[in-house]
Design a protein around this motif. Structure first.
Motif, mmCIF file in Angstrom:
data_model
loop_
_atom_site.group_PDB
_atom_site.id
_atom_site.type_symbol
_atom_site.label_atom_id
_atom_site.label_comp_id
_atom_site.label_asym_id
_atom_site.label_seq_id
_atom_site.Cartn_x
_atom_site.Cartn_y
_atom_site.Cartn_z
ATOM 1 N N LEU A 178 0.835 -1.194 0.000
ATOM 2 C CA LEU A 178 0.000 0.000 0.000
ATOM 3 C C LEU A 178 0.872 1.246 0.000
ATOM 4 N N LEU A 179 0.533 2.199 -0.858
ATOM 5 C CA LEU A 179 1.064 3.545 -0.723
ATOM 6 C C LEU A 179 0.156 4.270 0.251
ATOM 7 N N LEU A 180 0.738 4.857 1.260
ATOM 8 C CA LEU A 180 -0.014 5.526 2.321
ATOM 9 C C LEU A 180 0.337 7.012 2.306
ATOM 10 N N VAL A 181 -0.694 7.879 2.317
ATOM 11 C CA VAL A 181 -0.469 9.319 2.232
ATOM 12 C C VAL A 181 -1.359 10.029 3.260
ATOM 13 N N LYS A 182 -0.802 11.057 3.898
ATOM 14 C CA LYS A 182 -1.564 11.877 4.836
ATOM 15 C C LYS A 182 -1.426 13.343 4.472
ATOM 16 N N ASP A 183 -2.553 14.053 4.492
ATOM 17 C CA ASP A 183 -2.489 15.507 4.400
ATOM 18 C C ASP A 183 -2.622 16.089 5.811
ATOM 19 N N TYR A 184 -2.735 17.400 5.908
ATOM 20 C CA TYR A 184 -2.741 18.025 7.235
ATOM 21 C C TYR A 184 -3.928 17.553 8.076
ATOM 22 N N GLU A 185 -5.100 17.442 7.475
ATOM 23 C CA GLU A 185 -6.284 17.007 8.221
ATOM 24 C C GLU A 185 -6.102 15.600 8.774
ATOM 25 N N CYS A 186 -5.448 14.729 8.011
ATOM 26 C CA CYS A 186 -5.237 13.348 8.446
ATOM 27 C C CYS A 186 -4.449 13.260 9.743
ATOM 28 N N ASN A 219 -6.031 7.715 6.865
ATOM 29 C CA ASN A 219 -4.956 7.547 5.898
ATOM 30 C C ASN A 219 -5.557 7.385 4.512
ATOM 31 N N PHE A 220 -4.917 7.948 3.506
ATOM 32 C CA PHE A 220 -5.285 7.676 2.124
ATOM 33 C C PHE A 220 -4.384 6.549 1.627
ATOM 34 N N LYS A 221 -4.991 5.495 1.061
ATOM 35 C CA LYS A 221 -4.220 4.321 0.677
ATOM 36 C C LYS A 221 -4.567 3.874 -0.741
ATOM 37 N N ALA A 222 -3.570 3.293 -1.409
ATOM 38 C CA ALA A 222 -3.764 2.685 -2.722
ATOM 39 C C ALA A 222 -2.911 1.433 -2.803
ATOM 40 N N PRO A 223 -3.494 0.278 -3.185
ATOM 41 C CA PRO A 223 -2.722 -0.963 -3.268
ATOM 42 C C PRO A 223 -1.942 -1.059 -4.574
ATOM 43 N N PHE A 224 -0.757 -1.673 -4.495
ATOM 44 C CA PHE A 224 0.031 -1.886 -5.710
ATOM 45 C C PHE A 224 0.826 -3.175 -5.570
ATOM 46 N N ALA A 225 1.212 -3.738 -6.706
ATOM 47 C CA ALA A 225 2.021 -4.955 -6.744
ATOM 48 C C ALA A 225 3.136 -4.755 -7.760
ATOM 49 N N ALA A 226 4.349 -5.111 -7.373
ATOM 50 C CA ALA A 226 5.516 -4.946 -8.242
ATOM 51 C C ALA A 226 5.987 -6.300 -8.760
ATOM 52 N N THR A 227 6.763 -6.276 -9.810
ATOM 53 C CA THR A 227 7.344 -7.492 -10.375
ATOM 54 C C THR A 227 8.808 -7.599 -9.955
ATOM 55 N N GLU A 228 9.470 -8.661 -10.402
ATOM 56 C CA GLU A 228 10.872 -8.854 -10.046
ATOM 57 C C GLU A 228 11.811 -7.966 -10.858
ATOM 58 N N GLU A 229 11.288 -7.316 -11.886
ATOM 59 C CA GLU A 229 12.064 -6.370 -12.686
ATOM 60 C C GLU A 229 11.678 -4.940 -12.307
ATOM 61 N N TRP A 230 12.614 -4.010 -12.501
ATOM 62 C CA TRP A 230 12.302 -2.617 -12.200
ATOM 63 C C TRP A 230 11.156 -2.129 -13.090
ATOM 64 N N ASN A 289 -0.848 20.215 0.633
ATOM 65 C CA ASN A 289 -0.360 20.243 2.011
ATOM 66 C C ASN A 289 -0.225 18.825 2.560
ATOM 67 N N LEU A 290 0.574 18.011 1.879
ATOM 68 C CA LEU A 290 0.824 16.651 2.350
ATOM 69 C C LEU A 290 1.815 16.677 3.505
ATOM 70 N N GLN A 291 1.633 15.747 4.438
ATOM 71 C CA GLN A 291 2.458 15.719 5.642
ATOM 72 C C GLN A 291 3.253 14.424 5.807
ATOM 73 N N GLU A 292 2.775 13.342 5.215
ATOM 74 C CA GLU A 292 3.440 12.056 5.425
ATOM 75 C C GLU A 292 3.165 11.132 4.261
ATOM 76 N N ILE A 293 4.175 10.353 3.891
ATOM 77 C CA ILE A 293 4.049 9.324 2.868
ATOM 78 C C ILE A 293 4.647 8.050 3.432
ATOM 79 N N GLY A 294 4.020 6.912 3.132
ATOM 80 C CA GLY A 294 4.524 5.655 3.663
ATOM 81 C C GLY A 294 4.281 4.488 2.731
ATOM 82 N N LEU A 295 4.901 3.379 3.058
ATOM 83 C CA LEU A 295 4.725 2.107 2.368
ATOM 84 C C LEU A 295 4.320 1.079 3.410
#
Length: 270
Positions: free
Chosen positions: A184-192, A198-209, A237-243
């Motif tokens: 999950l990409l996790l994002v917070k703005d000031y209100e959060c 938390n604002f979240k979006a799921p993602f999946a990566a492969t073994e290649e870049w 006005n984003l305050q935090e980003i996470g994985l």
């Protein structure tokens, strides 16, 4: 859902006025009518919960107890229906799109160790873990997700005030040695920061870049794993980003994982 909300709309004021028997009768009639509908009969979870509530109500001697037994049934069925029809977010994967402009927010080929910290389920008594190892070209986010002691998530986060309102979304340059995992990409703005949303979006990566694009509209506001009603993300006005990796998002979330990240940035489409 309309029948349930209607029954509660009229039944709750009755109960509060002391008309508990009338409230219980309204709930019971509504529930029995819903059990006669084809949609309810075909949904085993809804049917079974309604039948259990009616049976519980029959055993109650006091009308207030009967009303509450039926109300709990309504509440549980409302939750079942909300989960059933709630749109599942799309799991984003690497793709190519025409880029008009990009802005690097984190270049993991540089030493940004001080900007990132881990936050795992140990705060709830769990024993999942995540560590960050810095390599020449990327950062490795790796660890193990365990379900012991009601745990099940691991994450890394960085706090920084960011204004990317001129862009369309985030990009992540990533690869994964455990491609069956969903992150999950996790994002917070000031209100959060004051509401635990938390604002979240799921993602999946492969073994290649590859580069994963996360449009701002793909980020869903959640609190403790449940979707909540909130205004759009304030990208000025984003305050935090996470994985994050957490149980329940994918089918194979437990066990070891490793996500390599070369960069996180913002993009706009041409």
């Amino acid at each position: 859902m309309t029948e349930i909300s209607g029954a509660i709309k009229f039944g709750a004021p009755m109960y509060n006025r002391g008309e508990t028997a009338q409230c219980a009768e309204l709930y019971q009639v509504t529930m029995k009518n819903m059990l006669r509908s084809k949609a309810t009969v075909q949904d085993a979870k809804v049917r079974d919960r309604f039948e259990a509530a009616l049976q519980e109500a029959e055993k109650c001697e006091m009308p207030n107890e009967k009303a509450w037994a039926l109300r709990r049934g309504f509440d549980d069925v409302a939750e079942i229906l909300q989960n059933k029809y709630r749109a599942q977010p799309q799991i984003l994967t690497p793709r190519d799109i025409p880029e008009k402009a990009t802005k690097v927010l984190w270049d993991f080929s540089a030493d940004v160790n001080s900007a990132w910290r881990t936050l795992n389920d140990s705060i709830m008594g769990g024993i999942s873990d995540m560590a960050i190892e810095w390599k020449d070209e990327c950062a490795e986010f790796k660890g193990t997700v365990r379900l012991d002691y009601n745990g099940g998530f691991a994450s890394a986060r960085a706090r920084r005030q960011i204004d990317i309102a001129a862009f369309d979304g985030f990009y992540l340059d990533v690869r994964c040695s455990t491609p069956d995992k969903v992150f999950l990409l996790l994002v917070k703005d000031y209100e959060c920061t004051s509401t635990q949303v938390n604002f979240k979006a799921p993602f999946a990566a492969t073994e290649e870049w590859g580069r994963i694009y996360v449009p701002f509209e793909a980020l869903t506001p959640e609190m403790r794993g449940r979707t909540v009603q909130r205004g759009p993300l304030d990208t000025s006005n984003l305050q935090e980003i996470g994985l994050m990796i957490i149980k329940g998002v994918g089918e194979n979330q437990t066990g070891q994982f490793q996500l390599d990240v070369r960069a996180i940035g913002a993009y706009s489409e041409s």
